[in-house]
Every structure is written in C-alpha cells, then in structure tokens.
Design a protein around this motif. Structure first.
Motif, PDB file in Angstrom:
ATOM      1  N   LEU A   1       0.817  -1.211   0.000  1.00 52.93           N
ATOM      2  CA  LEU A   1       0.000   0.000   0.000  1.00 52.93           C
ATOM      3  C   LEU A   1       0.853   1.265   0.000  1.00 52.93           C
ATOM      4  CD1 LEU A   1      -2.669  -1.159   2.605  1.00 52.93           C
ATOM      5  CD2 LEU A   1      -2.967  -0.987   0.131  1.00 52.93           C
ATOM      6  N   MET A   2       2.111   1.090   0.323  1.00 53.62           N
ATOM      7  CA  MET A   2       3.013   2.237   0.374  1.00 53.62           C
ATOM      8  C   MET A   2       3.548   2.569  -1.010  1.00 53.62           C
ATOM      9  SD  MET A   2       2.994   3.212   3.367  1.00 53.62           S
ATOM     10  CE  MET A   2       4.430   4.301   3.466  1.00 53.62           C
ATOM     11  N   GLY A   3       3.237   1.715  -1.993  1.00 53.32           N
ATOM     12  CA  GLY A   3       3.707   1.978  -3.350  1.00 53.32           C
ATOM     13  C   GLY A   3       5.010   1.269  -3.625  1.00 53.32           C
ATOM     14  N   LEU A   4       4.891   0.155  -4.314  1.00 53.06           N
ATOM     15  CA  LEU A   4       6.069  -0.642  -4.654  1.00 53.06           C
ATOM     16  C   LEU A   4       6.579  -0.228  -6.016  1.00 53.06           C
ATOM     17  CD1 LEU A   4       5.330  -4.359  -3.848  1.00 53.06           C
ATOM     18  CD2 LEU A   4       7.021  -2.863  -2.820  1.00 53.06           C
ATOM     19  N   ARG A   5       7.843  -0.499  -6.287  1.00 53.66           N
ATOM     20  CA  ARG A   5       8.410  -0.324  -7.628  1.00 53.66           C
ATOM     21  C   ARG A   5       8.012   0.995  -8.269  1.00 53.66           C
ATOM     22  NH1 ARG A   5       6.495  -6.080 -10.158  1.00 53.66           N
ATOM     23  NH2 ARG A   5       8.254  -7.335  -9.524  1.00 53.66           N
ATOM     24  N   GLY A   6       8.162   2.067  -7.516  1.00 49.13           N
ATOM     25  CA  GLY A   6       7.885   3.377  -8.088  1.00 49.13           C
ATOM     26  C   GLY A   6       6.410   3.719  -8.213  1.00 49.13           C
ATOM     27  N   GLU A   7       5.539   2.811  -7.770  1.00 51.01           N
ATOM     28  CA  GLU A   7       4.115   3.152  -7.781  1.00 51.01           C
ATOM     29  C   GLU A   7       3.843   4.192  -6.705  1.00 51.01           C
ATOM     30  OE1 GLU A   7       1.397   0.004  -7.246  1.00 51.01           O
ATOM     31  OE2 GLU A   7       1.957  -1.011  -9.096  1.00 51.01           O
ATOM     32  N   LYS A   8       2.702   4.883  -6.829  1.00 46.44           N
ATOM     33  CA  LYS A   8       2.354   5.862  -5.808  1.00 46.44           C
ATOM     34  C   LYS A   8       1.792   5.186  -4.568  1.00 46.44           C
ATOM     35  CE  LYS A   8       1.624  10.077  -8.428  1.00 46.44           C
ATOM     36  NZ  LYS A   8       0.618  10.526  -9.347  1.00 46.44           N
ATOM     37  N   ARG A   9       1.880   5.878  -3.457  1.00 48.51           N
ATOM     38  CA  ARG A   9       1.267   5.438  -2.212  1.00 48.51           C
ATOM     39  C   ARG A   9      -0.236   5.345  -2.446  1.00 48.51           C
ATOM     40  NH1 ARG A   9      -0.503   7.603   2.880  1.00 48.51           N
ATOM     41  NH2 ARG A   9       0.564   6.658   4.660  1.00 48.51           N
ATOM     42  N   LYS A  10      -0.862   4.324  -1.891  1.00 46.35           N
ATOM     43  CA  LYS A  10      -2.305   4.150  -2.069  1.00 46.35           C
ATOM     44  C   LYS A  10      -3.076   5.005  -1.050  1.00 46.35           C
ATOM     45  CE  LYS A  10      -1.005   1.532  -5.177  1.00 46.35           C
ATOM     46  NZ  LYS A  10      -0.832   2.256  -6.431  1.00 46.35           N
TER      47      LYS A  10
END
Lengths: 709, 709
Positions: free
Chosen positions: A645-654
């Motif tokens: 939920l914290m944002g993996l692999r450069g994804e944004k935080r949820k």
C-alpha cells in the motif's frame, strides 16, 4: 448486573465468612476449606454450618444459615449440587453478600437449568455468586484462604484468576516454589454470575495487586471483558494464558471474515488491542508476572547487555530481537565509557564483552558504568561460569548491585549460565528477590513483556467518534429485507446500505427503454457494464445477461438489444425490470474489509489485501469494535503486505486514509446494528493517495430474528 | 587434508598424552589441565613438559618434547602464543599425532599468519591441530579430561562440539547439573586445521555417542560440513545451536538470491536439508540431546496424551500442534479402550482426561492401556498436582511405568505441574533417568524433535543426478565475457547460457533488413516484440527502441522503420546491428529461481514466486546444491504461497514439474561452474500443467578471477 469495586471488597475483605457444609472429617472438602480459613490467620468472624451441628475444628457449628447471629459477608458453599439451591435460598435470605459455590455438577455437566435458577434467586436478594465448580478464593490482605488447595499461600502482589480449578490448585504450589507471592487467587469456574470483568474491576483499584495473571478457557461476555481489560492495562499489567490455540477450532463460515475469525488469531489480536500480554505457556506467564510486578518502570528502552562470554552475548542479541528489546547503539559513547572496563579481547560494542578473564571487580565496574549512564535505561547482565569468580563472590556482587541501583528506575535482569556453583548462586539470588534466570532467552522475554506493557500505556487514549451513518435509511433497507423473509441483502439493497454508511460503490442507473441507455451511459462515463435486472434470472452472466467494456453509444444500444434477446431466449416469460448500466471501475489495489458479530467478542472488524492475500496467505488484521481512528490506522499497518500500500516499484502510495475511513464506516454499522451479523466488502478498490476507494462488491447477512441475541 | 575416522581415534583414544607447558602452580592453565588428566582416571601414559624440568604433580617433567621416550599420540599445548610455533615444530618432529593448542592470541586477534604457519608445518609431518584458542577436549571412553574446565565430567552418550571455549566450560557444569552425561566435549576454537566435519567423521562411528550437540558461531568449509552432517544424521541426531540470528547480519547484494541469502534463513534451510535439528536456545538444545539420546525409536507417530487435568491437556494439544506431534484421533477406539479408566466428567477423546479425582491406580491403568495399544506409538503423561496422589506414590508409579515399558519401542514423556511435593517427585524421577519436565510446552518439544529426526532418517536417499547441460557452450560464453573483461553476461550471452542448460527463453531472431522481418515474425508467431540491437543504445525503451504487441506483417514492417527512425533521431551515428524480433510471451504465474556461491555453504539455490512474493513477503525456499529431484520438489512445496501453484479459484494446476526441472538445471550450472557467482531467472513464467515454463529474464554474474576462490 454490575457491582462496583467497593461492593466487590466484601468478597476480598469480608468481615465474616461462613462455611456451609463444614465438616470435621479431614477427607472432606468442607473440612479442608474451614481448616484453611482458620489456619491462614483470618481475623474476621468464622461460622461453620452443618445440619448435624456439634463442634467442628473448635467452632460451634450452626445447623442452619438462618441461625447465624450476624450477616456473613461471604458464604462458602460446599454441599452436594442437589442441595446448593436450598443453601443459596437460605444465604440470600440471611443477607449474605457473596456466595462462593465450590460444588460441581452444574453447567459443566449440562445442568445449566439449576445454575440459572440459583443465580436468578440470588440476584433478587442482591447476592452475588462466584462459581459454581471452583476451588474457592484466597485474599492476602485479610489473610483469607477460603480454598481447598494448599494451606500456605505466600502473600505478594500477583493476582491470579483461573477458569480451571485443577490448574489453579497446582498453580498455588507452583507459584510458592517459584517465590511468586499472591495478592489473591480466584477460581471462576462456570462463571454463572461473577466473571473476570467483575474481578478485574476490583483488582484494578487494589493497591496490593501489581500484576494479574488470567487463565482463560472460554469467554462469555467479550464486550464487557474488553472494557475491563482496557481500563486495567492502562495501569497494571495483565498476563493472559489461553489454551485452545490449535487450528482445529476454526469454524466453517460463509464469509472470509467469519472463517478467519474462527481461528485463535482474533483472540490474539483483541488481547493486543487491549494491551494484554499473552503468554504462550505457564512458565512464560509466571516469569512475566514475577518480573513485571516488581520491576521499576524505566524512562526509555535503550538496553545494554554486559557479558563475560561472547557466545551468550550473541544469543542475547538474538533474543532481544525476538522479544522486541531495543539495544542501545551509540558505538562511540559506548567505546568511551566502557573501554576502561573491557579487556583486550573484549568488546565495547553492545553487548559489552568484558571477557571470561574479568574479575568480580571488573564486572562490578562495568555494571556501575552502565547503571550510571543516563542514556541507558535497562541492563541485561550475563554471566557464563568461569574460574575467575566464585559462586559466593558472584551472588554477593549481584545482590549488592541489584540493591544499589534499586532506587533508580532501571530494570536489571541477570542471566547466569553454568554448573552447580552457578545454580547455588541463582538460588541465593532468588531468595533475595533478584530477577535472575539460567537461560538467556528466558531472561530477556520478561523485559520484552515489560516494554510492551509500557508502550501500551503510552498510547494516547483517543476519544472514539464513529463516522455518521444514515441510520434511518439502514433501518428501511433492513425492514424491506425482513419483510421479504430474507437473511441476506440483494445487490441493490446492499448498494443502498453502502451509500447509507457513506461509501461509494460503482455509479449505476437502471433504464427501462433503449432510448434512455445513451444518456445514462454518458452520465456515468464510458466504459460501462450492462446487466439485466430481473428476479427471474439469478445467474445473469450465464445467460448472456451481462456485457462488459462498452465504450460508445453504438455499443451501448447494441448491448441493450443483445441482453434483452439473450434473456428472452433463456426464458420466454422472464419479467425484465430493466437494464442496469454500471460504471466500469478502473483497476486498483484490491482490499477486503469485513465486520461481524463474533460469538465471544461481539462486533469485530477485519482488514486485509484481497485475493490471494486473504485466501492463501491469511494476511489480515482483526480488532474488536469500536475502533478509534488511530487503531484503524494501526490495523492497516499490521498486515504483512502493508508495503504494497506504500507503493512498490515506483508506484504511488495508495489512499490509506480512504481505507481507514471505510474501516470506520463498516465498523460503525456493524456495531450500531447488531442484527447485521456479517458485512464484507470484497473487493474494495483502493486508488492512489487522494483518489479514494470504491466498494465493488458487498455481502450483507442478517440475524435470524430481528433482535440479535 | 582428510583424516579418516580411524586416524581420528588417536585424538579420542590416545595411548599417551603430553602436556606442554605443564605447571605446578595451581593458578596456571598448565597445572589445571595436567591435574584434570591425572585425576580423571586416564590409564594411558602421561608426560609433563616444562623447560625447567623438576617434578610436577608427581610426574618427572621433561624439559623438552624431544626428550620424551615415546611418541605421544596427543600433545596439549599450553604455552604463550609466541612460543607455540617452536613447540609445534618439536611435537611434529617427535611424531605427535595430534596437537591440541589451548593458547590464544592467533586469528581471533588478527594473527592469522602465525596460525597458518603452525598448521602448514604440522601438516608436513602429518600432525593435526585442534584449535588454537580452545579449552581442550574430553573423551569418556578413555576417561581423559584434557581441558582446563571442571574436573569431574559425568560420562554419557552426548557429544558436544563447541566453537566458544567459555560457553563450553560453562556447558560442562550445566550438563552435569542436568544429569546429561557426555561421551566427549571438544572445543574447536579457531578451527585452523581440524573442524566440525573431522570430528563428526569420528563421532559418527563412535558407539559411545548417541547424539551430537554443536555450538556454531561461523562456518568455514560449508560444503564439507554439509557432507558430514548428511552422513551423520542418517543414524545419529545432531542438534545445532547457532547464534547470530538477528537480521542485522543480512548483506546488501545485487540479486534477490543474494540479499535473501544473507539472512539467517539460509542456515536454517540448509540445516533442515541436512536433517539437523536446530534449537533456538541452550535449554532447548540440552533437552533435545538428553531426550533423543535415550528415547526408544517408535514405529510410528500416533501420540496419546493422558492427563488428570483438563487445562494442561488443552495446553498440551496446542504444544503438539506447535512442535509437530500428531495426536491419535480414532475417537471410537479410544472411547472403547479408555471409558473403563476415565471418570464421569473425564474424556476419552485425545487427551484422555482421567480428571483430578483419579487415583494412582487409575492413572496406572490408563497408562497401561495406552502402552499396550499397538496403534499408539508414543505417550505424553501429564500430571497436575492434586491431593489424590502423594509425591511418593506419583514418583513410584512413574518410575515403575517407565521401567515396565522400556523394552517397548514407545517413547513416554512425563510432565508434572505443581508445588514443592511435585518438584520433589521430579527430582527423584530425574535421578532415575525418567524423561520428566515441569512445563507442558517444554515436555513436548523434545518429542517433536525426535519425530523430526526420525522422519529425516526415513527419507529415501536419492541418487542425485544432475540434468545434462552443454558444458562446452557454457565455457565458450564465459570465455567471451572474460575476453571482454566483463563480470556480467549481456542479454544474448545469458540467453545462450540458458539454452546451454536446457531452458527455454522467448524465441527470437535478429534481422538486418526490413525484408526479413515478416518471415522472422511469422516463424516466431504473432504477437511479437521488436527491439533495437545496438551497443550504442543502452536504455532501449527510453529512446523508442522497443515496440510491443505487434500483431501482423503490416505492423511489423512499420515497427522496423519506426525503431530505426527513433534510434537515428536519438543518436545519428549509432551503429545498429539489427532489430531483434522476440516472441511476446503469454502471461503465466511468475516465479524466480536463483543460485549463487554462498560464502559459507558454497553453491546454493533459491526458489520463490516472483514479484511481491519475493520482494515484500520474502517467501522463498533455499537449499544447498546439489539437490535431488525429491529435494527440488520439496523446495517448491516449502513456500507459503505454494497453493498458488496448485491452481486457485478453479484455475488449473501449474507446471510444477517444469519448475523442478528448471531448479535442477540452474542448480547444475551453478554447482559445476563455480565462477558463475550469481544466476537469477526473474521472472520465469509458469504455465498450466504440461505447458511448461519460460525464462523471461536472466542475470548472470561471474567471479573476478577465472578461478572462483
């Protein structure tokens, strides 16, 4: 019926005690109890009651309770089960405040009826019942041993509440051997009336009790218990031992929430939520009790290990990690402070290794340095037997050091490893109330428990404010479902309920003509999903009643005709109420939020990541309701897959705030409407931070009757 | 240099022992050791050596090793570090077989040079070194206590190998107090020459040793150790205590395999693979040793609990689940057999609850029934202190029952909970070698360890046959990489290596003209991916050098031109070697397979599900290489998310055979080519059963020099 802490005092500090069923034959329980009361040094009045009268253990026995010339505060009832009711009647009429019913043969063998009758009668007279099916109770403040267990119970500051009488009796012996003094030990047995919550209400205010050990087999009124636990653990540690961890007990249930709640995990989660320390086994529980009831409360958690052996030092480091004991790590300060007291081969890193060459004097200096250092809050002192210190030197040093620094608020734990000389030292130290152990892991576990207890106490107590929900609308939906004699909500009812609690589902509109389709679809926004609305068609997808991914007016109109055609082919006379046009929800991170009425604890809530996380990995967090905002946040953080939920692999935080809000809303409806037995949103899509959440599917079940019992 | 078990005998059963540095001042180590040897009852010849000669402890001291009139089998060297080398020279020349170097001041303080010099010299003469930096060794078969630890070491059947001298000395005392007899205790210290593997080679054949306890801090030659462990644990249990579990030790590394291997998990996994029982703490290790070295070997695992207390019964059930002890569950048979010996309130379900009312006679009958039942293989007998049995009755009964059934191959474990009377009984029982404990969990843990040990022994020993790989091609690829002075393989090199080990990657062809594109794409099959091949363009995607999802001849030709255009716009002079047309691999379940050269254990292999499973959940399995087909299958089953591969939600089972095959192939190349330090396939797509696997991406690293040291 609630009893105040002040009223409960009469049970623990009675001015007079009657033993009903007192006996002069030493094999009898009625003899054992009376004898224990007399010889324990109890200073109040003691009455013996036996139909045959005569003299029993030096007392003139009354033939009947009504003959007693004053109102006994406590009556200990040790007569056959068949006679208990009449005795209770007599006691209640005589104004007895508490009856402790030793006798067995009630609900534990299926005779619930008789038990209820007794409690009902007693309550009418304001008399409370402890038991039945107990070994009695002991209260050190008035030196009252009203049990049929061992005669001598050393006084101290640990209270024990046990559901098992047999274990309780054996525990009296065990605590005595291990020099753990008791403020009280109470057997609650069948808990027909008084239960753990009532006892905790008293123990919370009892200045003689510094720690409470509870042995629990099953929980009746979990909601009340939670309340008592929360109130107590703010000040006093509660250590719980609950057997029945094994997975066999997990129940089969319709929802994930239900099937996962059946496991022992929920008990575990709720104990943590209440700040209770749950021990795995008896010895661990006793160690924690003994240690925490006497240890000073440190001002921080910086812990230092001092050792004369490298091997035990490394093991202690491992144990600290396991039990959550943080090691102080300022290498430079440690080096400055301790280089004077460590040998050439030693180490000034934590653990401070003064090596096997160290003398008693050097060990003492190392401890002095540690205990005088303001940045160090707790010390673990390890000793590995060497020829450098005799057993006498060692124990003398430990006793002196322990005393010298007792005024400081710094817990010290000693762990001594070696042969018979070391064991002798350990025995001497135990006599001197020094916290000492012979196993490294065993010595560090109690310190970890102390820190956990103190951490809980530091948690800010938050005022719980549930989000507002539309109760009127919820009542209406439930009433409609009831009218239909259903225990489950239909899709649109569930969607209405979701709206009522303030959660967004996919936008949708029902259209009745092809002409309305395009307007509806454009209002919702492409792409859309279209579904037939018909009570005659249950499995909509199977008959071609659902079409996905419709992207423009042309496709939407085509879809309308296709669905009607498909449904009519399936069943010519099917009544079609319309076509539902639904927003096709974009993909997000799938989570699951469920709440239900737990048999033991009342309303509980679950959170986890959806799909395989819940199905395969069972990676979920539970809490009892209501939860505060802070607690809901902790729930989200509790799952192993939280980093997702914290944002993996450069994804944004949820959108974690969105999840927390949804938890609070689902929690609110489940707590405020006990007839909703199960509510589960699965999946709920969570988007990037700030973009909210969307409940895709929700299942809601109701209790059988309108009032959930 | 390997030493056979027969040669090792001279260390454990020497005909003569010399103490170099023998002393007559009681404070000295040279005094302590000589005194221990003399007073331990050793019957061989004893020589004292001291430059000053004279009489030491009743022996005429030799001034020099060369003066000794026969060749000592063992020389115990207790002289300052600076003098050790000259002593070793003397010993080697005199024909000493083993020198045990007590002295410290070598590699443990950075003086590796001197240590190596000593070993080198010794080896030239065929002399072996134990240590340096040790407390010595004890061998019960010849009553030799050549340590400076406690004088009296009770003989028995447990062997201890310890890397820490201090802990070893303390352990002698501890085992003595706990009535654990030793066949030998050996301190290995710096392991300059002899290490655990050599000692295990002897202990494996030593009839006096029934269990080996090893305390390990660090491992040198892990490959050899694995070999010795595997050979030993087929017959004898090895219990390992390894400190340094804490996560701080995890190394930062380029590959997942590397970073995960740094943790303690790999040690744990390899110990399991070797059939070694790893204990968490000293007491657990000692309990296991004591129990397993004496317990009979049961013919099955059906376990029955007999108890006189419900509470301890439930706790025991929990403990059985935790420690892997299977409870016998045929309720009907149990009811038939045990209803005669249980009371009204008791239970004939497992645990058999004979209740607190049970007399000694009734307890005896229950045990008789259990132990005479052919379907029950092991019995856990619990006792919760009651007034129904005296301490004497209890211990008499337990001793008799334990003896009566000792001839049967049924382990019995007793767990007695209570006060001082119970403790007395426990002490008596320990004197009689009865396996008895005072904590329920503590009593069941050793039985679980016994079962684990026996399960390992039953595992069919499989002949390990690695799959054939194209060694010639692999050598060529490595040589090319070396020629280029690289330590990593380029994409196409890695693909070639994959082919060489027999694993399929995506099909691909490199084309140089637009005319070739369509033929190539059709050979591969649509859809395809196209990528520029150019050493001038590193980040292909960033410059538009990669196009996905090309579905027909038209799109493929367009793509060719687009890519050339994009790359030339990015860098006008870029040399374009061609365009690679690659199969667009269908989505499957992503897994990761990695292998690497571990610093301690040599080649190891890792398997897990890809993506978040490996990144967030660290859900992976490790093994030391080579692995058998069976072991590779177990690896796949070991991960928590294994059910994902079994087909969730109506999905088909995945191609587990394909995974196992890939594990074996990756394992083979890593084991056969030590200069490949890291190889990691991530992701590998796994398709439905029968549809195989496909390695999507692979990273391969080489060691610095051509020979991996």
């Amino acid at each position: 019926m609630t009893t105040t802490s002040i009223q409960m005092r009469s049970l623990f500090q009675p001015e007079s005690v009657a033993v009903i069923g007192a006996s002069s034959s030493p094999g009898k329980i009625g003899y054992k109890i009376l004898n224990n009361i007399i010889s324990s040094g109890y200073q109040g009045k003691i009455f013996a009651v036996n139909p045959r009268g005569g003299e029993i253990l030096g007392l003139n026995a009354f033939t009947h309770v009504s003959d007693i010339d004053s109102q006994p505060d406590v009556a200990v009832v040790a007569v056959p089960a068949s006679r208990v009711f009449e005795v209770i009647v007599d006691c209640a009429r005589r104004g007895v405040k508490f009856a402790t019913v030793i006798s067995s043969g009630f609900s534990e063998v299926g005779n619930l009826e008789e038990e209820r009758k007794i409690v009902k009668y007693a309550r009418e007279y304001g008399m409370r019942i402890l038991g039945p099916n107990i070994f009695g109770h002991f209260s050190s403040v008035v030196s009252l041993n009203a049990t049929f267990g061992p005669r001598d119970i050393p006084s101290g500051n640990v209270a024990i509440i046990t559901q098992s009488g047999a274990l309780g009796v054996a525990m009296i012996g065990k605590t005595s051997v291990q020099k753990i003094g008791l403020s009280t030990i109470i057997s609650v047995g069948n808990k027909a009336d008084l239960d753990e919550s009532d006892l905790l209400d008293y123990l919370r205010d009892d200045p003689g009790t510094q720690a409470v050990l509870m042995y629990i087999e099953g929980i009746r009124d979990g909601g009340r218990l939670i309340n008592s636990l929360v109130k107590t653990t703010r000040d006093k540690p509660i250590i719980v031992l609950k057997s029945g961890r094994s997975k066999k007990g997990a129940i089969a249930a319709a929802s994930h929430t239900g099937s996962l709640a059946g496991s022992d995990d929920i008990f575990d989660a709720i104990m943590k939520q209440c700040g209770v320390l749950r021990a795995e086994n008896i010895q661990e529980a006793l160690n924690w009790c003994k240690y925490i009831s006497n240890a000073p409360r440190p001002s921080g958690e910086n812990t230092l290990i001092v050792t004369n052996g490298g091997g035990v030092g490394v093991m202690a480091t491992d144990a600290c990690e396991k039990f959550g004991v943080p090691l102080y790590e300022d290498k430079q300060r440690l080096s400055e402070e301790f280089s004077a007291v460590t040998h050439g081969f030693g180490s000034t890193k934590n653990p401070i290794d003064i090596t096997g060459e160290a003398s008693v004097g050097e060990y003492t200096s190392a401890l002095d340095t540690a205990l005088n250092d303001g940045k160090i809050h707790a010390v673990i002192a390890l000793y590995c037997e060497t020829a450098m210190m005799t057993s006498e030197e060692l124990s003398k040093m430990v006793i002196e050091q322990n005393q010298k620094y007792q005024h400081q608020k710094k817990p010290i734990i000693f762990s001594l490893f070696g042969g018979s000389l070391t064991e002798e030292a350990v025995s001497r130290l135990i006599e001197h109330q020094v916290p000492v152990y012979t196993e490294v892991y065993e010595s560090i576990s109690p310190l970890g428990a102390l820190f956990r207890f103190l951490r809980y106490g530091r948690k800010t107590e938050e005022f719980i404010r549930e989000p507002e929900i539309d109760s009127q609308l919820i009542k209406t939906v439930i009433a409609e479902t009831r009218k239909d004699n259903r225990q489950f909500l239909l899709a649109h009812e569930a969607q209405t309920l979701l709206r009522a609690i303030g959660l967004a589902g996919p936008n949708s509109r029902v259209v009745k003509t092809i002409g309305e389709t395009v307007d509806a679809a454009e209002e919702i926004g492409y792409p859309v999903v279209m579904k037939v609305v018909s009570r005659d068609i249950i499995h909509k997808s199977d008959v071609g009643g659902v079409l996905l991914n419709l992207e423009n007016p042309h496709e939407v109109m085509d879809a309308y005709q296709t669905i009607i055609h498909n449904c009519k082919s399936f069943r010519r006379n099917a009544i079609i109420d319309g076509i539902e046009i639904v927003e096709q929800v974009p993909k997000g991170t799938e989570v699951i939020i469920g709440a239900r009425q737990d048999k033991s604890f009342g309303p509980v809530i679950m959170f986890g990541l959806g799909g395989i996380y819940v199905e395969v990995l069972k990676d979920v967090a539970f809490r009892a309701l209501p939860v505060s905002h802070q607690e809901a946040q902790m729930m989200v953080r509790d799952i192993r897959s939280y980093t997702m939920l914290m944002g993996l692999r450069g994804e944004k935080r949820k959108d974690i705030d969105g999840i927390v809000d949804a938890i609070l809303r689902v929690g609110a409806v489940c707590r405020q409407f006990p007839e909703i037995t199960d509510i589960e949103i699965n999946p709920m899509m969570v988007y990037d931070q700030g973009s909210g959440v969307k409940a895709i599917d929700v299942r809601i079940l109701l209790s059988k009757s309108e009032r959930n019992t």
